[in-house]
Structure formats: structure tokens, C-alpha cells
Scaffold this active site. Structure first.
Site, mmCIF file in Angstrom:
data_model
loop_
_atom_site.group_PDB
_atom_site.id
_atom_site.type_symbol
_atom_site.label_atom_id
_atom_site.label_comp_id
_atom_site.label_asym_id
_atom_site.label_seq_id
_atom_site.Cartn_x
_atom_site.Cartn_y
_atom_site.Cartn_z
ATOM 1 N N ARG A 153 14.795 2.353 4.528
ATOM 2 C CA ARG A 153 14.900 1.091 3.806
ATOM 3 C C ARG A 153 14.212 -0.033 4.579
ATOM 4 O O ARG A 153 14.690 -1.158 4.629
ATOM 5 C CB ARG A 153 16.354 0.744 3.473
ATOM 6 C CG ARG A 153 16.447 -0.196 2.250
ATOM 7 C CD ARG A 153 17.860 -0.728 2.008
ATOM 8 N NE ARG A 153 18.794 0.316 1.731
ATOM 9 C CZ ARG A 153 19.983 0.440 2.364
ATOM 10 N NH1 ARG A 153 20.354 -0.445 3.262
ATOM 11 N NH2 ARG A 153 20.778 1.441 2.063
ATOM 12 N N SER A 154 13.054 0.308 5.187
ATOM 13 C CA SER A 154 12.297 -0.700 5.918
ATOM 14 C C SER A 154 11.740 -1.724 4.940
ATOM 15 O O SER A 154 11.599 -1.450 3.745
ATOM 16 C CB SER A 154 11.148 -0.028 6.669
ATOM 17 O OG SER A 154 10.171 0.401 5.747
ATOM 18 N N CYS B 72 0.781 -1.250 0.000
ATOM 19 C CA CYS B 72 0.000 0.000 0.000
ATOM 20 C C CYS B 72 0.806 1.290 0.000
ATOM 21 O O CYS B 72 0.589 2.153 -0.851
ATOM 22 C CB CYS B 72 -0.897 0.036 1.230
ATOM 23 S SG CYS B 72 -2.454 -0.749 0.937
ATOM 24 N N ASP C 114 19.842 4.382 4.337
ATOM 25 C CA ASP C 114 19.464 4.210 5.740
ATOM 26 C C ASP C 114 20.719 4.301 6.594
ATOM 27 O O ASP C 114 21.793 4.665 6.104
ATOM 28 C CB ASP C 114 18.648 2.927 5.980
ATOM 29 C CG ASP C 114 19.509 1.684 6.054
ATOM 30 O OD1 ASP C 114 20.729 1.772 5.788
ATOM 31 O OD2 ASP C 114 18.968 0.627 6.385
ATOM 32 N N ILE C 115 20.553 3.925 7.856
ATOM 33 C CA ILE C 115 21.643 4.125 8.811
ATOM 34 C C ILE C 115 22.883 3.307 8.449
ATOM 35 O O ILE C 115 24.001 3.660 8.807
ATOM 36 C CB ILE C 115 21.118 3.828 10.244
ATOM 37 C CG1 ILE C 115 21.993 4.475 11.291
ATOM 38 C CG2 ILE C 115 20.941 2.330 10.466
ATOM 39 C CD1 ILE C 115 21.292 4.635 12.628
#
Lengths: 311, 311
Positions: free
Chosen positions: A181-182, A146, A204-205
Site C-alpha cells: 500500500r505504498s 506508471c 499491508d503491515i
């Protein structure tokens, strides 16, 4: 607005532009779509999302039933819903356990009822750039997650997708930075954008990765390259589009690094861009939630149509 | 085609998309527009352009009269045409003397009949980003030079102009290299693109100049900055769009310097891009002539309408 050259585009405006198609599809169905939501936490964000879903569904002729359940009962409830012919679509409001156990819950949802597009087969199709559930007939579209899909619809609305180019290549020539970047948003989004032809810097980290289909889009799907020594300072000045959704200050986008006229989209509940972003951006989208709910309804309709084309 | 990811867009396709509007405008006029062309040389390119003008005008209900004249008589002929109520528009086929004297001939054409948009007042309006002849009423649009305007119409067709942004700012965020800085095409083109919000790198044998409206488009019109030490190698990798029209090999665009997915437009009679441009570009427009003739007709109609709004 601090600068009249920046166009601020609200999620409500974009949602409104997507709604007529959804409404006409709902009218074409023989009965009201039935969406069941499962809320197993007290997270205020999840609660609000559930309330919004209910409100928007009701306005558009979708029957929404919200189940407040104990999280230990959740998998059983999902199993029942999977088997229940009166349930068209299922949505779970995360976080539930706020640990890797939440993934097991995602996997419990039948891929034929998964409006969030998080089932393993759907996710795998997405990463592989497989767009249909039934190749080579290609009558049943695979469901996309979604929030990433909402961002794609936003980019289409903003004409970042160039319809002069062929379907599946409409981002060719675009450089896009995605900060986050989940597994549920940032990584699938980077993959989807790269599969559509963009050169994507996923930040990301742990560092920067480039998602792309190679020179001249010769590859059928994206692959990923580690960008050693890269950081936001290097990605931002070369990016036409910057999409960000991380809490906290450390990844906040500093306006000075942005390219003149960049398109900036915030999908965090925090504001991930400095307020002066409007001094430099050509377009700024401050939030996306209302578009996400439209996509939820769109996925539900697609699920119902996919089922019909099998019957 | 060497690579299926590059979309080759032909001038004929773009011309066809622009024609219906022109045709309906011509139908709305009380009589056939009358265009007079003046050919005072044996240049085969000019001759072909004149023939094409005649053919296209005839097909679309425009009366075209071609005068073959001695170049020493040209200014007299133009004076007569300026005064003749049966002449709506005037076009001279250059080069005539192929020297600075040609500019004097341009100046002889009345700005109210100048379909090429090369009259001093029109050129001055263009550089100043003044879009109307009658501010503040703004009912009579200033005429823009044909070839630059043809390229702008091509960029609109290719969706490089983003209609989500406000009129006059639709190129905000685009970086465009223009190779050619002639007074009739390259320099006016760079100015027009920058006035519409782009950051333009104008390249010729003397070096690189940047045309832009500054950070956040704060300036009302573009200004120009010398880019010391810059060259094509530096401009091309950061440009979304590359527009080139210079004869000979020395400014030919080497594909290796292009940005992945660049949009490439050739307006030279020579081919200014290497054939392998299609391996890297997202869109390639190999020639523009047929669009230029459409714009000639469009300027003619605008001239007639401007006159009507004064009457």
C-alpha cells in the site's frame, strides 16, 4: 512449468502487444519526443531502470537524455527542465534521499512534464476518479502513475477488464487483493481498480482495507473501509486476482490460500509468490518491468498530445 | 432499468452477433440445408418454438419442414427421416408423452441427424469431455445439446470465457451456480462448464453437487461431489455467474444472496431472478430462446460438414 493448466504470461509479451499503438502515435508526431531522466543515486535497480528506459526509447524514436546529478542539485535541474522548451518529459529515478524529502522532489516536477504521474494534481485526480484535466471539455487525459497503470494494462491484456461492460465499470464483479500500500504503487493501484468497479482488498503491515464503489457501484468514486481482523488468509480465498509487490518473506503469498484458478501478478523484484503458484493459478505474470517502460513512453506521448490540444 | 451499472444483454443482440458466421457457412454449402421438425403435441411453448425455428430457418436459407404427427406414429416417422437422403437434420418438439417414454423417442433419432445433440453417443461424449466423433483424426466435432450450448455461446459473448487461456480451460477460475439439473439442460450444462475448467455448483430440489476438474484442472474431465448441507444461500455469494431455469417460486434467486457484480442468466420461461437483480448484477440476460435457435442451425451445419468429411 510445474502444471500445464497455468498460463505464464511474460511482461515482454504484453509489452510487445502494446508497442504498435505507441509506435504509430510516435510516427504521427512532428518531431521526436524528448525525455530527460535524472539519476542522483547509485541504486543498482534505479540504474538498471534508467538503462532500460534509454534502450527502449532509442528503439522507438524517443530522444532520451540521462543526467547524472548530485542529489543536492536535483531540484535546480528539474526547475531548468520544467522551463526548457526542448524537454517534453521528465523522469526522476528514485530513491534519491530515500526519505520524505523524495516527495518534495516529485512535487518539483511540472505536472505538464511528469511522465511518472506523481504530481499532486494528477494524484488527486486519480483518487477522485477525475479522468481529464479539462472537464467538461474532456480533451486532455490526466496522467496516471506508471507502475499502477502498467498493472492495469496487464489486466486489460489478460481480459480481466470485461469490455462488454461500460468504460469505467469494466472490473465490476472482480475481487482483487493488492499486497503493498505504498504511495507510489499499492494505494494508487487499489484506488484505480476500485474506481473501475472492482472490490479491492489492500493489504499491508498495518492491516486490510477495502476499496470499493459500494453496492451496484452507486458511488462515483471509491471509498475505503477498514477491515478489522482481516488478513491475507481471509482475502486470498475470495480473490479472483492477486497482485503483490513487497520485499521479504512475511507477505509472501502462500499457494494454499489462493482461490482455484486465481490470476496472480508479481511486481516485486523479489518473487512474492511461491514457485508452486502455478499448481493453482490460471494465469501467472512473474514480472512487470518491461510493461512499465512502455507506459512511460505512453505517458510521454499523452503529455505531448495534451499540450498540442491546448496550443 | 433500475440501476445503470447493470448491463442488460438481450438474446436478440447475441443471436445477431452469431449469425454472420452461420450465414457464411450456409453460403458455402452446395445446397440448402434441410431440417425436418416433428410436432406431436399441443403444448403452446413447443408450438411457438417450432414457429420460431421455421421463421429463422427461412430467413437464413434453410429449408424447414414441420410435420404435425400423432405421437403414436412418431417413432415410425423418425425412422423414415433417418433413412431419407433428403433430410439433413431432425428436431422433435418435446414434451411428447411427457414421461420417460420421451427418452426412447430421443434415442430413435439417428445421431448423424440429431441437431438437438441428445443421442446417447453424443451425450456420452459430452460427459466424457470427448470433443470429436473420430479421434485421433479429430475432424468431426461431436454435436452438443442445443440449450446448454446456447448458454455457452452466451458466456463466450459476455467474455466469461477468457480467450487468453487455452481452449478447453477458458473457464478456469470461474465459479458458476446452475439452478436446474434436468437431463436436457441443467446437468449437461454443468458438465460442459466444468469440462471447460469452471467450478460448478449444480442446484436442484435434491441438493447441491459440485462439478469440477479438481485442483489445477488435473483431471481430464469433471467429476461430481455431493455438497452435504449446501443450499442456494451458500452457493450464490461465492458465484461469479448464476444461471437459472426452474419454474415456480421456490428456487427463485434472491438478490440479497448474489455476489456484487455477478453475471446472471435466466433460461426459464418464468423469470427466475427478482426484478431488483439489476441493482447488484454486472450483466443480466433475461432470456435465451433466440440464441438457442441459432445454435440449432449451427448444429445442422456441423452435421452436414461432418458427413462431408466422411464422404
Amino acid at each position: 512449468m510445474s502444471n500445464s493448466s497455468c498460463k505464464v504470461v511474460l511482461a515482454s509479451t504484453i509489452a510487445k502487444s502494446l508497442l504498435p499503438e505507441i509506435q504509430s502515435e510516435i510516427k504521427g508526431l512532428t518531431e521526436n519526443p524528448k525525455l530527460h531522466g535524472y539519476l542522483a543515486n547509485d541504486d543498482p535497480g534505479a540504474r538498471m531502470y534508467a538503462d532500460w528506459t534509454g534502450k527502449t526509447c532509442k528503439e522507438n524514436g524517443i530522444d532520451f537524455v540521462l543526467h547524472r546529478v548530485d542529489r543536492e542539485d536535483l531540484e535546480n535541474e528539474i526547475e531548468n527542465a520544467n522551463a526548457d522548451k526542448n524537454v517534453d518529459g521528465i523522469i526522476v529515478y528514485y530513491p534519491v534521499f530515500d526519505s520524505r524529502r523524495d516527495q518534495t522532489i516529485q512535487w518539483a516536477v511540472s505536472m505538464y512534464k511528469d511522465v511518472e504521474g506523481l504530481s499532486p494534481q494528477l494524484i488527486s485526480n486519480m483518487y477522485q476518479n477525475v479522468r481529464f484535466l479539462d472537464p467538461p471539455a474532456n480533451t486532455r487525459k490526466s496522467i496516471l502513475p506508471c507502475t499502477p497503470l502498467a498493472i492495469i494494462k496487464i489486466l486489460e491484456h489478460l481480459h480481466i477488464y470485461n469490455t462488454i461492460l461500460d468504460y469505467g465499470r469494466r472490473l465490476f464483479g472482480r475481487r482483487i487483493t493488492v499486497i503493498n500500500r505504498s504511495e507510489v504503487v499499492g494505494r494508487p493501484l487499489a484506488a484505480l481498480l476500485a474506481n473501475d468497479g472492482a472490490e479491492v482488498y489492500s493489504v499491508d503491515i498495518t492491516g486490510v482495507q477495502k476499496f470499493s464503489r459500494g453496492s451496484g457501484l452507486r458511488k462515483q468514486k471509491h471509498d475505503v473501509e477498514e477491515m478489522q481482523g482481516w488478513n491475507l488468509e481471509k482475502c486470498l480465498p475470495i480473490s479472483d486476482v492477486v497482485i503483490s509487490g513487497v520485499p521479504g518473506e512475511s507477505f509472501k503469498v502462500q499457494t494454499k490460500f489462493l482461490r482455484e484458478g486465481a490470476v496472480c501478478i508479481n511486481f516485486s523484484t523479489d518473487k512474492n509468490f511461491d514457485p508452486d503458484v502455478k499448481d493453482k493459478a490460471s494465469i501467472y505474470v512473474p514480472a512487470i518491468g518491461k510493461v512499465t517502460i512502455i507506459i512511460l513512453m505512453r505517458n510521454l506521448i499523452r503529455i505531448i498530445k495534451n499540450r498540442a490540444s491546448v496550443d
